[in-house]
Design an enzyme around this catalytic site. Sequence first.
Site, short mmCIF file in Angstrom:
data_model
loop_
_atom_site.label_atom_id
_atom_site.label_comp_id
_atom_site.label_asym_id
_atom_site.label_seq_id
_atom_site.Cartn_x
_atom_site.Cartn_y
_atom_site.Cartn_z
N HIS A 218 57.51 -13.83 46.95
CA HIS A 218 58.64 -14.84 47.07
C HIS A 218 59.20 -15.73 46.04
O HIS A 218 59.97 -16.52 46.39
CB HIS A 218 58.33 -15.40 48.60
CG HIS A 218 59.64 -15.92 49.41
ND1 HIS A 218 59.74 -16.94 49.77
CD2 HIS A 218 60.82 -15.07 49.80
CE1 HIS A 218 61.01 -17.18 50.36
NE2 HIS A 218 61.51 -15.94 50.45
N LYS A 220 60.67 -17.72 43.03
CA LYS A 220 61.90 -17.69 42.10
C LYS A 220 61.68 -18.77 40.77
O LYS A 220 61.56 -20.00 40.96
CB LYS A 220 63.37 -18.36 42.88
CG LYS A 220 63.64 -17.19 43.98
CD LYS A 220 62.93 -17.93 45.43
CE LYS A 220 63.51 -17.06 46.66
NZ LYS A 220 62.67 -17.47 47.77
N ASP A 225 62.27 -20.64 26.78
CA ASP A 225 61.48 -21.24 25.61
C ASP A 225 60.37 -22.06 26.10
O ASP A 225 59.94 -23.01 25.17
CB ASP A 225 62.60 -22.08 24.72
CG ASP A 225 63.71 -21.25 24.05
OD1 ASP A 225 63.40 -19.78 24.06
OD2 ASP A 225 64.48 -21.62 23.48
N HIS A 394 69.31 -22.69 53.90
CA HIS A 394 68.19 -21.85 53.29
C HIS A 394 67.24 -22.81 52.49
O HIS A 394 66.22 -22.35 51.93
CB HIS A 394 68.62 -20.69 52.45
CG HIS A 394 67.76 -19.62 52.00
ND1 HIS A 394 67.20 -19.62 50.68
CD2 HIS A 394 67.04 -18.79 52.69
CE1 HIS A 394 66.40 -18.76 50.66
NE2 HIS A 394 66.20 -18.09 51.77
N LYS A 396 64.24 -25.42 51.43
CA LYS A 396 62.95 -25.47 51.81
C LYS A 396 62.22 -26.80 51.20
O LYS A 396 62.02 -26.93 50.10
CB LYS A 396 61.84 -24.56 51.30
CG LYS A 396 62.42 -23.08 51.85
CD LYS A 396 63.11 -22.30 50.58
CE LYS A 396 63.09 -20.80 50.70
NZ LYS A 396 63.66 -20.15 52.28
N ASP A 401 57.59 -40.11 54.11
CA ASP A 401 57.82 -41.47 53.79
C ASP A 401 58.47 -41.80 52.30
O ASP A 401 59.31 -40.88 52.06
CB ASP A 401 56.38 -42.20 53.71
CG ASP A 401 55.62 -42.23 55.06
OD1 ASP A 401 56.16 -41.85 56.16
OD2 ASP A 401 54.52 -42.34 54.88
#
Length: 476
Positions: A218, A220, A225, A394, A396, A401
């Site tokens: 899952h 990404k 470089d 979508h 996450k 704090d």
Amino acid sequence: MVWLLLVLIVFILQMGAVLLLEFRNPSKTVAWMFILFCLPLLGFVIYFFVAQDYQKRLKIRQKGTRLFREMKEHFWERAAVVLRKEDMNNPGFHYHDRLFNLLKHLSESPITGCNQTRVLTDGKETYDAMLKAMEKAKDHIHVEFYIFRNDRIGTKFQDVMIRKAKEGVKVRLVCDGLGSYKLKKAFIRRFKESGVEFYFFLPAMVSMFSRRINYRNHRKIVVVDGTVGFLGGINVGDDYLGEYPDMGYWRDTHLQVEGDAVYFLQSVFLHDWKLASGEAISNPGLYPEHHCTGKEQVQILSSGPDTSWNAIHEMCFGAISVAKERIWITSPYFIPDEGLYEALKTAAVSGVDVRIIIPDHADSRLVKLASLSYVEELLLAGVSFYEYEKGFIHAKVLIVDELLASVGTANMDMRSFFCNFELTAVMFDKPPIQRLVSDFKEDLSHSRAIDLETFHARGRWQKAAEILCRMLSPLL
């Protein structure tokens, strides 16, 4: 009568097998028992091919560990590793020994101190930044996505990657075998014929028959470089640009990183490249000296069958447990395990400001029902829930704090914490935390608070559906 007796014996044996194999995880045991009860024979066939196999999980971890040891020496010494809580920029950690020690020992990726981050809040901004960085590549481009579509934006990425490959830049691409199974053969062939190295991570049919269908990548990742990296919630597809009418505006959060943390992002990619292609790369040139002048402290946490710890889950639990003022969460899928559920409830009862944003319009009806099954009990404890109405959210994100904030690929659900290959960046400095706080407040302005009294009055069929989906929640 004999046939009925044989069916009963088979059913009992199936139940016993699940109990024996899943005793480490009671919630998963209940879910699979429910499936077996509803589909006595077919359910066990599904279990055989889909459920995690503990021994395979151990083998995958061992492969990842060996590769990490081979490569660690190339970049560990170059990074400004934070070893003492007194060296944290954030003074809040001077009073949180336990949390600092937890983070320090969670992962092969330490807290590093020479970084610069940029928070990206939608598909257009993210794609523009990625493509701009890729256009400047001189040595290599490493790309890894759960979903890569052969649509307009996917073709734009392909064109840039092919052009750079023809210029002599080494281009490697990994796509999850299930998330990207719709990629057309002609689209893939164009990559390969143009010099881009392409591999599927556990192709759907291969992983089905090798009983690894549950190990989905899952993550990404884009690394250019060895000095610029990207991670977060955004895959490659026109839907992430808000061009799917049924989903509408797509609200997401991604992160651009420069500095020491990119070494560890690179390491995660090369681990996955080894698992996908079989090629172990230990080239010190992939970890060049960088000229980042930023002083932000960042930790890259990866979790999944390739790691020894469920690091992202442990980070979330540890941070939530020490919260004193606020716990703000954005997640498209909210299916916490028992530990996180109790931690959130305890925090809210203790007076911590716990706010959770989930989508109003979800892309999965089953997951939405499972999420809603947790809402009423947490509302009673003082947790505030909000449904995002501007489109589909979508992102996450976790903010605790003024202590830390995280952006990554992992949802607040059991699949992300315990099954998938996931990746999260934890940030400890004031600027990125404040930026994420500002984005969270903006999202709240486009959200509707869930009222306890109104929610309690929902229909019986709705409640029944939520209960059924909650029983399946460890598998969703």
